[in-house]
Design a protein around this motif. Structure first.
Motif, PDB file in Angstrom:
ATOM      1  N   GLY A  52       0.814  -1.210   0.000  1.00 29.32           N
ATOM      2  CA  GLY A  52       0.000   0.000   0.000  1.00 29.32           C
ATOM      3  C   GLY A  52       0.848   1.262   0.000  1.00 29.32           C
ATOM      4  O   GLY A  52       0.511   2.261  -0.633  1.00 29.32           O
ATOM      5  N   ASN A  53       1.971   1.187   0.682  1.00 34.34           N
ATOM      6  CA  ASN A  53       2.895   2.321   0.719  1.00 34.34           C
ATOM      7  C   ASN A  53       3.495   2.588  -0.665  1.00 34.34           C
ATOM      8  O   ASN A  53       3.629   3.738  -1.082  1.00 34.34           O
ATOM      9  N   ILE A  54       3.821   1.531  -1.388  1.00 34.72           N
ATOM     10  CA  ILE A  54       4.359   1.693  -2.745  1.00 34.72           C
ATOM     11  C   ILE A  54       3.325   2.360  -3.648  1.00 34.72           C
ATOM     12  O   ILE A  54       3.631   3.320  -4.369  1.00 34.72           O
ATOM     13  N   ILE A  55       2.101   1.869  -3.597  1.00 34.60           N
ATOM     14  CA  ILE A  55       1.038   2.441  -4.426  1.00 34.60           C
ATOM     15  C   ILE A  55       0.781   3.899  -4.044  1.00 34.60           C
ATOM     16  O   ILE A  55       0.595   4.763  -4.911  1.00 34.60           O
ATOM     17  N   SER A  56       0.793   4.200  -2.763  1.00 36.52           N
ATOM     18  CA  SER A  56       0.602   5.585  -2.314  1.00 36.52           C
ATOM     19  C   SER A  56       1.703   6.501  -2.848  1.00 36.52           C
ATOM     20  O   SER A  56       1.439   7.641  -3.238  1.00 36.52           O
ATOM     21  N   GLN A  57       2.931   5.993  -2.875  1.00 32.58           N
ATOM     22  CA  GLN A  57       4.034   6.797  -3.417  1.00 32.58           C
ATOM     23  C   GLN A  57       3.832   7.067  -4.903  1.00 32.58           C
ATOM     24  O   GLN A  57       4.082   8.173  -5.377  1.00 32.58           O
ATOM     25  N   GLY A  61       3.261  10.765  -6.538  1.00 34.41           N
ATOM     26  CA  GLY A  61       4.114  11.244  -7.628  1.00 34.41           C
ATOM     27  C   GLY A  61       3.315  11.682  -8.837  1.00 34.41           C
ATOM     28  O   GLY A  61       3.684  12.651  -9.514  1.00 34.41           O
ATOM     29  N   LEU A  62       2.212  10.999  -9.114  1.00 32.91           N
ATOM     30  CA  LEU A  62       1.360  11.397 -10.237  1.00 32.91           C
ATOM     31  C   LEU A  62       0.565  12.659  -9.922  1.00 32.91           C
ATOM     32  O   LEU A  62       0.394  13.524 -10.781  1.00 32.91           O
ATOM     33  N   ALA A  63       0.077  12.775  -8.701  1.00 34.23           N
ATOM     34  CA  ALA A  63      -0.737  13.928  -8.317  1.00 34.23           C
ATOM     35  C   ALA A  63       0.104  15.167  -8.042  1.00 34.23           C
ATOM     36  O   ALA A  63      -0.339  16.290  -8.280  1.00 34.23           O
ATOM     37  N   GLN A  64       1.310  14.989  -7.529  1.00 34.76           N
ATOM     38  CA  GLN A  64       2.190  16.103  -7.166  1.00 34.76           C
ATOM     39  C   GLN A  64       3.558  15.927  -7.824  1.00 34.76           C
ATOM     40  O   GLN A  64       4.562  15.735  -7.150  1.00 34.76           O
ATOM     41  N   PRO A  65       3.628  16.006  -9.143  1.00 31.76           N
ATOM     42  CA  PRO A  65       4.894  15.680  -9.820  1.00 31.76           C
ATOM     43  C   PRO A  65       6.048  16.637  -9.505  1.00 31.76           C
ATOM     44  O   PRO A  65       7.208  16.273  -9.699  1.00 31.76           O
ATOM     45  N   HIS A  66       5.755  17.822  -9.010  1.00 33.64           N
ATOM     46  CA  HIS A  66       6.820  18.798  -8.756  1.00 33.64           C
ATOM     47  C   HIS A  66       7.195  18.908  -7.279  1.00 33.64           C
ATOM     48  O   HIS A  66       8.122  19.630  -6.938  1.00 33.64           O
ATOM     49  N   ASP A  67       6.473  18.198  -6.419  1.00 33.20           N
ATOM     50  CA  ASP A  67       6.751  18.244  -4.987  1.00 33.20           C
ATOM     51  C   ASP A  67       7.515  16.989  -4.570  1.00 33.20           C
ATOM     52  O   ASP A  67       7.204  15.897  -5.021  1.00 33.20           O
ATOM     53  N   PRO A  68       8.481  17.140  -3.671  1.00 32.91           N
ATOM     54  CA  PRO A  68       9.180  15.948  -3.184  1.00 32.91           C
ATOM     55  C   PRO A  68       8.237  15.122  -2.313  1.00 32.91           C
ATOM     56  O   PRO A  68       7.373  15.670  -1.622  1.00 32.91           O
ATOM     57  N   TRP A  73       6.811  10.321   6.256  1.00 31.26           N
ATOM     58  CA  TRP A  73       5.559   9.560   6.201  1.00 31.26           C
ATOM     59  C   TRP A  73       5.775   8.232   5.471  1.00 31.26           C
ATOM     60  O   TRP A  73       5.306   7.193   5.913  1.00 31.26           O
ATOM     61  N   ILE A  74       6.497   8.278   4.371  1.00 35.63           N
ATOM     62  CA  ILE A  74       6.770   7.064   3.590  1.00 35.63           C
ATOM     63  C   ILE A  74       7.555   6.055   4.423  1.00 35.63           C
ATOM     64  O   ILE A  74       7.235   4.869   4.442  1.00 35.63           O
ATOM     65  N   ASN A  75       8.568   6.506   5.126  1.00 36.27           N
ATOM     66  CA  ASN A  75       9.404   5.606   5.911  1.00 36.27           C
ATOM     67  C   ASN A  75       8.669   5.025   7.119  1.00 36.27           C
ATOM     68  O   ASN A  75       8.909   3.887   7.505  1.00 36.27           O
ATOM     69  N   GLY A  76       7.762   5.772   7.710  1.00 34.98           N
ATOM     70  CA  GLY A  76       7.073   5.320   8.907  1.00 34.98           C
ATOM     71  C   GLY A  76       5.792   4.548   8.672  1.00 34.98           C
ATOM     72  O   GLY A  76       5.362   3.773   9.531  1.00 34.98           O
ATOM     73  N   TYR A  77       5.179   4.721   7.511  1.00 38.33           N
ATOM     74  CA  TYR A  77       3.863   4.134   7.257  1.00 38.33           C
ATOM     75  C   TYR A  77       3.783   2.624   7.452  1.00 38.33           C
ATOM     76  O   TYR A  77       2.883   2.137   8.149  1.00 38.33           O
ATOM     77  N   PRO A  78       4.695   1.832   6.881  1.00 39.11           N
ATOM     78  CA  PRO A  78       4.555   0.374   7.038  1.00 39.11           C
ATOM     79  C   PRO A  78       4.589  -0.093   8.491  1.00 39.11           C
ATOM     80  O   PRO A  78       4.051  -1.137   8.828  1.00 39.11           O
TER      81      PRO A  78
END
Length: 103
Positions: A52-57, A61-68, A73-78
């Protein structure tokens, strides 16, 4: 690497949906057996959270292509899924084996 984790996520989702609540004959259920059987659902929840974390990333990336991406959040989610799902039972449950999807 993502494909292997996503494959484990699909398997975990299917296991949770179809077999996760199976505890056998109701007359044979006891506390120790129930706690021991919680090991497999915990692994499935971890695998599901990793995918789920991979899909969220990807979606971020698709919704916010210019934002890092929000790396904290990514590291802590799983690691938030297990306490959220198993809550107060965690102190009673056997030690969780590491997920094979995280390697």
């Amino acid at each position: 690497m993502d494909i292997g984790a996503l494959h484990k996520t699909r398997q975990a989702r299917n296991w949770i949906a179809h077999e996760g609540a199976s505890i056998g004959a109701i007359w044979s259920v006891d506390r120790d057996r129930t706690l021991q059987q919680a090991v497999e659902p915990r692994t499935a929840v971890t695998d599901l959270a990793l995918g789920g974390n991979i899909i969220s990333q990807w979606c971020y990336g698709l919704a916010q292509p210019h934002d890092p991406p929000p790396t904290d959040w990514i590291n802590g989610y799983p690691y938030t899924a297990d306490p959220w799902v198993f809550g107060h039972l965690r102190g009673l449950l056997p030690k969780q084996a590491p997920s094979s999807a995280s390697s």
